[in-house]
Design a protein around this motif. Structure first.
Motif, mmCIF file in Angstrom:
data_model
loop_
_atom_site.group_PDB
_atom_site.id
_atom_site.type_symbol
_atom_site.label_atom_id
_atom_site.label_comp_id
_atom_site.label_asym_id
_atom_site.label_seq_id
_atom_site.Cartn_x
_atom_site.Cartn_y
_atom_site.Cartn_z
ATOM 1 N N ASP A 68 37.017 35.075 48.804
ATOM 2 C CA ASP A 68 38.310 35.485 48.278
ATOM 3 C C ASP A 68 38.266 35.640 46.756
ATOM 4 O OD1 ASP A 68 41.299 35.752 49.141
ATOM 5 O OD2 ASP A 68 41.344 34.504 47.343
ATOM 6 N N ILE A 69 37.533 34.768 46.088
ATOM 7 C CA ILE A 69 37.395 34.861 44.629
ATOM 8 C C ILE A 69 36.705 36.167 44.246
ATOM 9 C CG2 ILE A 69 36.193 33.865 42.639
ATOM 10 C CD1 ILE A 69 36.773 31.095 43.828
ATOM 11 N N ILE A 70 35.675 36.543 44.990
ATOM 12 C CA ILE A 70 34.984 37.803 44.723
ATOM 13 C C ILE A 70 35.918 38.991 44.942
ATOM 14 C CG2 ILE A 70 33.206 39.355 45.614
ATOM 15 C CD1 ILE A 70 32.068 37.307 43.773
ATOM 16 N N GLN A 71 36.726 38.912 46.001
ATOM 17 C CA GLN A 71 37.581 40.043 46.356
ATOM 18 C C GLN A 71 38.830 40.136 45.491
ATOM 19 O OE1 GLN A 71 38.189 39.057 50.453
ATOM 20 N NE2 GLN A 71 36.367 40.127 51.164
ATOM 21 N N HIS A 72 39.405 38.987 45.109
ATOM 22 C CA HIS A 72 40.704 39.004 44.434
ATOM 23 C C HIS A 72 40.718 38.310 43.080
ATOM 24 C CE1 HIS A 72 42.420 40.533 48.157
ATOM 25 N NE2 HIS A 72 41.847 39.554 48.815
ATOM 26 N N GLY A 73 39.632 37.603 42.734
ATOM 27 C CA GLY A 73 39.617 36.864 41.483
ATOM 28 C C GLY A 73 40.192 35.467 41.639
ATOM 29 N N ILE A 74 40.364 34.770 40.529
ATOM 30 C CA ILE A 74 40.912 33.425 40.536
ATOM 31 C C ILE A 74 42.431 33.484 40.665
ATOM 32 C CG2 ILE A 74 41.185 31.310 39.186
ATOM 33 C CD1 ILE A 74 38.412 31.663 40.251
ATOM 34 N N ILE A 92 27.522 37.031 49.281
ATOM 35 C CA ILE A 92 28.885 37.201 48.780
ATOM 36 C C ILE A 92 28.866 37.472 47.281
ATOM 37 C CG2 ILE A 92 31.099 36.037 48.427
ATOM 38 C CD1 ILE A 92 30.541 34.487 51.041
ATOM 39 N N ALA A 93 28.041 36.716 46.549
ATOM 40 C CA ALA A 93 27.970 36.868 45.091
ATOM 41 C C ALA A 93 27.535 38.270 44.691
ATOM 42 C CB ALA A 93 27.022 35.826 44.504
ATOM 43 N N LYS A 94 26.661 38.877 45.487
ATOM 44 C CA LYS A 94 26.160 40.218 45.173
ATOM 45 C C LYS A 94 27.200 41.307 45.412
ATOM 46 C CE LYS A 94 21.284 39.168 46.150
ATOM 47 N NZ LYS A 94 20.142 39.442 47.055
ATOM 48 N N SER A 95 28.258 40.975 46.155
ATOM 49 C CA SER A 95 29.225 41.999 46.541
ATOM 50 C C SER A 95 30.301 42.252 45.483
ATOM 51 C CB SER A 95 29.907 41.602 47.859
ATOM 52 O OG SER A 95 30.678 40.422 47.699
ATOM 53 N N GLY A 96 30.278 41.493 44.401
ATOM 54 C CA GLY A 96 31.279 41.711 43.362
ATOM 55 C C GLY A 96 30.973 40.928 42.101
ATOM 56 N N GLU A 97 31.918 40.913 41.187
ATOM 57 C CA GLU A 97 31.731 40.232 39.909
ATOM 58 C C GLU A 97 32.245 38.800 39.996
ATOM 59 O OE1 GLU A 97 32.961 40.799 35.189
ATOM 60 O OE2 GLU A 97 33.431 42.339 36.678
ATOM 61 N N VAL A 98 31.437 37.857 39.529
ATOM 62 C CA VAL A 98 31.805 36.446 39.572
ATOM 63 C C VAL A 98 32.432 36.049 38.231
ATOM 64 C CG1 VAL A 98 31.013 34.091 39.969
ATOM 65 C CG2 VAL A 98 29.853 36.008 41.123
ATOM 66 N N PRO A 99 33.660 35.546 38.226
ATOM 67 C CA PRO A 99 34.277 35.098 36.963
ATOM 68 C C PRO A 99 33.441 34.014 36.296
ATOM 69 C CG PRO A 99 35.910 35.229 38.729
ATOM 70 C CD PRO A 99 34.579 35.398 39.370
ATOM 71 N N ARG A 100 33.351 34.070 34.985
ATOM 72 C CA ARG A 100 32.559 33.095 34.230
ATOM 73 C C ARG A 100 33.434 32.080 33.487
ATOM 74 N NH1 ARG A 100 27.298 34.195 33.988
ATOM 75 N NH2 ARG A 100 26.601 36.259 34.676
ATOM 76 N N ARG A 101 34.689 32.425 33.247
ATOM 77 C CA ARG A 101 35.549 31.526 32.499
ATOM 78 C C ARG A 101 36.839 31.265 33.274
ATOM 79 N NH1 ARG A 101 33.488 30.851 27.445
ATOM 80 N NH2 ARG A 101 35.353 29.672 26.831
#
Length: 449
Positions: A48-54, A102-111
């Protein structure tokens, strides 16, 4: 408490997290302990984080402890982020592979934006009301079944597909090979699955339906297991979107698996329900977290009111033509539970006849070529500003193209021999269109004055 932006790597999971049975020594142990509480929940959160963010409506709460920034609230979110940045933190190879995919499918927030507390005591009140139920209205007040259904009714086919995969994982938790295909479809081909189950004929043949954010299964698990196993194996492997793009292609797919589809004779008297709002040992949308809250707020099972047993039970039309009125009165004698097929057909027939009658009496010529157009014309006249809450379901079901109970569902009830209407679907449609029929009749009275 102040807000600060923190790098994920600078955060340390709480080694005294109430979720853990005992204190943990480091982040690796904390993550392993969270996986023990339910690996699929943490996987879903990462996805969900990958798809929609935090989630911007809930901030992480931290405190400084020596040289560490300890997470007091939001440990699961931070753990999911740490896993996405470093899948090796997962306790098993299978989980590492899934997290990495999952991590490869989108951008992972860093902050993350965090709220900094001076100590645990300062944050205690807010954490307590976040996790211990309604607390008389001070805490999070959960939606009722009807409230959740009204919200969930706007879901897209892809969101319905995700909910369906959640249900399948819940129904068959111990079949690793089967679940591997389910995860593969969810991670890479969820839109294909959404296209498939958006088709009412497919849903009927599989024995599933959606009531808001609730999945209804109309056959025993053992009876749907063969077809679901085949479906997810096919969608994880050889079946592409080009093979299920049209309705005829989907029907052809069903014909190819006819031998393993559940039989109507095995249908349950009442469908079994799965809701994404149920967690842990909870079994309904209305169950309240916290022992004290549960004792104080537990309600007796709601008895279904009489008006839900028959079609358009509370509708009376006095301004339509005599034959239209007679059709409605005859339809109102149909018991939905006893005659779901007849009831389903008559929902469409009554709505069509009433809207056609109103248009003819008032001399409308525009938008009369389709049932959607006729319903839309009535809606425009009786609620031009789209503010009448009583008409919201009728508007949504009749004017949208995607969803569980749109107009193509009504057409399928009449024209498809493979369609097997569910009582919950028929009842919901009857209740949705009842206000429309009543207001259409009132419009005739108003125009005739």
């Amino acid at each position: 408490m102040k807000h600060v932006s923190m790098h994920v790597a600078s955060l340390t999971l709480d080694d005294n997290n109430p979720r853990h049975a005992k204190q943990t020594a480091n982040d690796t142990e904390s993550i392993a302990a969270l996986f023990e509480k339910g690996p699929e929940k943490l996987i879903r959160l990462a996805r969900d984080i990958i798809q929609h963010g935090i989630n911007p409506t809930e901030l992480v709460v931290c405190m400084v402890d020596g040289d560490r920034n300890v997470v007091l609230e939001g440990n699961r979110r931070v753990a999911a982020l740490k896993l996405l940045h470093n899948p090796k933190l997962a306790p098993t190879e299978n989980l590492r592979r899934r997290i990495a995919a999952i991590a490869k499918s989108g951008e992972v927030p860093r902050r993350l934006t965090c709220v900094m507390a001076d100590n645990r005591l300062q944050a205690e009140h807010w954490i307590k009301i976040r996790h211990t139920g309604e607390n008389g209205g001070v805490g999070v007040v959960r939606w009722s079944t009807s409230e959740a259904s009204r919200f969930g009714g706007r879901s897209t086919p892809t969101e319905k597909a995700r909910l369906f995969t959640d249900a399948v994982c819940d129904w068959f938790p111990d079949d690793e090979e089967f679940l591997s295909n389910v995860h593969a479809v969810r991670d890479a081909r969820i839109t294909n699955l959404g296209r498939m189950i958006a088709d009412p004929t497919v849903r009927n043949r599989l024995g599933i339906a959606f009531d808001g954010d609730v999945v209804l299964r109309n056959f025993p698990r053992g009876k749907v297991r063969p077809i679901l196993t085949q479906l997810f194996a096919d969608f994880a492997g050889p079946v592409s979107v080009d093979q299920i793009k049209t309705k005829r292609q989907r029907e052809k797919y069903l014909e190819g698996v006819e031998s393993i589809l559940p039989k109507l004779s095995d249908r349950l008297d009442e469908p079994e329900k799965f809701s994404k709002y149920s967690t842990g040992d909870e079994s309904s949308l209305d169950k309240i977290q916290g022992d004290d809250a549960e004792k104080d707020n537990k309600k007796p099972r709601r008895k279904r009111p009489d008006f839900e047993k028959k079609l358009f039970q509370n509708v009376t039309l006095s301004n339509v033509s005599l034959r239209t009125s007679e059709v409605l009165e005859e339809a109102k004698t149909i018991n939905i539970e006893d005659k779901p097929n007849t009831a389903a057909i008559m929902v469409r027939a009554v709505v069509d006849i009433v809207t056609t009658d109103v248009a003819a009496q008032l001399g409308w010529k525009r938008n009369q070529d389709t049932l959607k157009g006729r319903i839309g014309a009535v809606l425009h006249q009786v609620d031009p500003d789209k503010t009448d809450a009583a008409l919201s379901d009728a508007r949504r079901f009749s004017q949208q193209d995607d969803g569980a109970l749109v107009l193509k569902t009504l057409h399928t009830f009449v024209h498809s021999w493979q369609s097997h209407p569910l009582t919950v679907e028929v009842r919901k449609l009857s209740m949705a269109y009842s206000p429309l029929l009543q207001k259409a009749d009132q419009l005739l009275e108003k125009k005739k004055r």
